[in-house]
Design an enzyme around this catalytic site. Structure first.
Site, PDB file in Angstrom:
ATOM      1  N   GLY A  15       0.841  -1.187   0.000  1.00 25.43           N
ATOM      2  CA  GLY A  15       0.000   0.000   0.000  1.00 25.43           C
ATOM      3  C   GLY A  15       0.876   1.236   0.000  1.00 25.43           C
ATOM      4  N   ALA A  16       1.859   1.242  -0.916  1.00 20.62           N
ATOM      5  CA  ALA A  16       2.931   2.237  -0.848  1.00 20.62           C
ATOM      6  C   ALA A  16       2.831   3.341  -1.881  1.00 20.62           C
ATOM      7  CB  ALA A  16       4.286   1.535  -1.004  1.00 20.62           C
ATOM      8  N   SER A  17       1.812   3.349  -2.728  1.00 19.82           N
ATOM      9  CA  SER A  17       1.816   4.312  -3.831  1.00 19.82           C
ATOM     10  C   SER A  17       1.536   5.740  -3.379  1.00 19.82           C
ATOM     11  CB  SER A  17       0.810   3.893  -4.905  1.00 19.82           C
ATOM     12  OG  SER A  17      -0.495   3.788  -4.362  1.00 19.82           O
ATOM     13  N   SER A  18       0.855   5.913  -2.235  1.00 19.13           N
ATOM     14  CA  SER A  18       0.550   7.264  -1.750  1.00 19.13           C
ATOM     15  C   SER A  18       0.428   7.241  -0.236  1.00 19.13           C
ATOM     16  CB  SER A  18      -0.767   7.776  -2.365  1.00 19.13           C
ATOM     17  OG  SER A  18      -1.870   6.998  -1.920  1.00 19.13           O
ATOM     18  N   GLY A  19       0.258   8.422   0.342  1.00 18.32           N
ATOM     19  CA  GLY A  19      -0.034   8.546   1.758  1.00 18.32           C
ATOM     20  C   GLY A  19       1.014   7.971   2.687  1.00 18.32           C
ATOM     21  N   ILE A  20       0.543   7.318   3.749  1.00 16.79           N
ATOM     22  CA  ILE A  20       1.426   6.774   4.785  1.00 16.79           C
ATOM     23  C   ILE A  20       2.407   5.772   4.198  1.00 16.79           C
ATOM     24  CG2 ILE A  20       1.474   5.309   6.846  1.00 16.79           C
ATOM     25  CD1 ILE A  20      -1.282   6.599   7.578  1.00 16.79           C
ATOM     26  N   GLY A  21       1.935   4.905   3.314  1.00 11.33           N
ATOM     27  CA  GLY A  21       2.805   3.888   2.744  1.00 11.33           C
ATOM     28  C   GLY A  21       3.947   4.484   1.944  1.00 11.33           C
ATOM     29  N   SER A 144      -6.071   1.506  12.987  1.00  7.84           N
ATOM     30  CA  SER A 144      -6.648   2.848  13.109  1.00  7.84           C
ATOM     31  C   SER A 144      -7.204   2.985  14.515  1.00  7.84           C
ATOM     32  CB  SER A 144      -7.776   3.037  12.083  1.00  7.84           C
ATOM     33  OG  SER A 144      -8.533   4.198  12.354  1.00  7.84           O
ATOM     34  N   TYR A 157     -15.429   0.313   7.333  1.00  9.17           N
ATOM     35  CA  TYR A 157     -14.034   0.590   7.682  1.00  9.17           C
ATOM     36  C   TYR A 157     -13.775   0.276   9.153  1.00  9.17           C
ATOM     37  CZ  TYR A 157      -9.671   3.328   8.041  1.00  9.17           C
ATOM     38  OH  TYR A 157      -8.379   3.743   8.259  1.00  9.17           O
TER      39      TYR A 157
END
Length: 331
Positions: A15-21, A144, A157
């Site tokens: 899950g690395a393409s954006s955000g925290i990742g 979360s 979620y």
């Protein structure tokens, strides 16, 4: 339990393409780790690997949808094929729908569970054999604060995040029973300024938002890198998250009352956005690979995170306070 220094690690970030990742992968590479990055969006992964290599880091990428076990297994296989081992597995990928429960379709609810919960389960399933072979390592799962306290308008979620907590508690004890020194961490961010609220599907008629204040993604990356070297059970990111945790333990009805007041207006912006707008529920959004989202003006620092990452100094401060209090009491 002793974990390797980050500079000696092979790390997989899912899950690395954006955000925290994305921020986490960049930070691991900057610290000298060999990094495998995975996500659904090839464009985002390619730009991430280029950024890491331009900075002198070592990284490769693989496209995968975490809702498919075989694709998640391919991530682990690719890690071993490329670098020969795995030391830390970071599972970040998530999606969502902002809507009242009675407006969700069965397909939407299931998709969120498949990505946000089953993706985490699949990640642990494929990583554990390699970590066991190494004789140590870290599983870091990005949960979360909604794993402790559910939010209205986010039923699927929140369900997935509660599921992560139950799954990790069970697995953690099983590993201890086997005497296997693998650290299992649940990182529980409060509201983070990532593109998540741009990516999720909304049925609110407006662009959704988290309930302010926000924290920057770098704060979560700090927690992840810390737990990759220091075995940690839970790491709540953000002072507000820790306050919410205490309130939920003390009085869930009180938190119910607070959410009735703030959660429904607090999760809506004034910017129109409709269900037909682009989202990442079933397909990636290749056009948005940012680390930070649109709410930087609402972000604040977090003192408690710094204290958690510096336990020796924290213990000294607490000791000094106790000694001072005792001295004043005697005086």
């Amino acid at each position: 339990m002793q974990l390797k220094p980050i500079a000696q690690q092979v790390v997989t970030v899912v899950g690395a393409s954006s955000g925290i990742g994305r921020e986490t992968a960049l930070r691991f590479a900057q610290r000298g780790a060999k990094v495998v990055v995975a996500a659904r969006g090839q464009t985002g992964l390619e730009s991430l690997v280029n950024e890491i290599r331009t900075g002198g880091g070592d990284a490769v990428s693989i496209v995968a949808d975490v809702a498919d076990f075989n694709q998640v297994k391919a991530i682990a296989d690719y890690t071993i094929a490329t670098y020969g081992r795995l030391d830390t597995w970071v599972q970040v990928a998530a999606t969502g729908v902002m809507a009242p429960f009675d407006q969700l379709t069965p397909e939407e609810f299931k998709r969120i569970i498949d990505v946000d919960l089953m993706g985490q389960v699949y990640g642990a399933m494929v990583a554990l054999p390699h970590l066991k072979r190494e004789g140590r390592g870290a599983l870091i799962h990005i949960s979360s604060m909604e794993g402790r306290r559910s939010m209205p308008l986010q039923s699927a979620y929140s369900s997935a995040k509660h599921g992560i907590e139950g799954f990790l508690e069970s697995m953690r004890v099983e590993l201890k029973h086997e005497g296997i020194p693998i650290s299992v961490t649940s990182v529980k961010p409060a509201v983070i300024n990532t593109p998540f609220y741009n990516h999720v599907r909304t049925k609110l008629g407006v662009k959704p938002t988290g309930i302010p204040p926000y924290y920057q993604p770098s704060l979560v990356a700090d927690a992840i890198l810390y737990t990759a070297e220091h075995p940690t059970r839970d790491f709540i990111v953000g002072d507000i998250g820790k306050i919410l945790d205490v309130l939920q333990r003390l009085s869930p009805p009180l938190v119910d009352a607070l959410l009735l007041l703030i959660a429904f207006p607090g999760q809506r912006t004034n910017e129109p956005k409709f269900e037909s707008a682009e989202d990442n529920l079933f397909e990636p959004m290749p056009s948005d690979n940012r680390v930070e989202g649109d709410f930087g003006h609402l972000t604040i620092p977090s003192l408690s995170d710094w204290l958690m990452r510096h336990p020796t100094i924290t213990a000294m401060l607490i000791g000094s306070i106790l000694v001072t209090a005792a001295f004043l009491a005697i005086s």
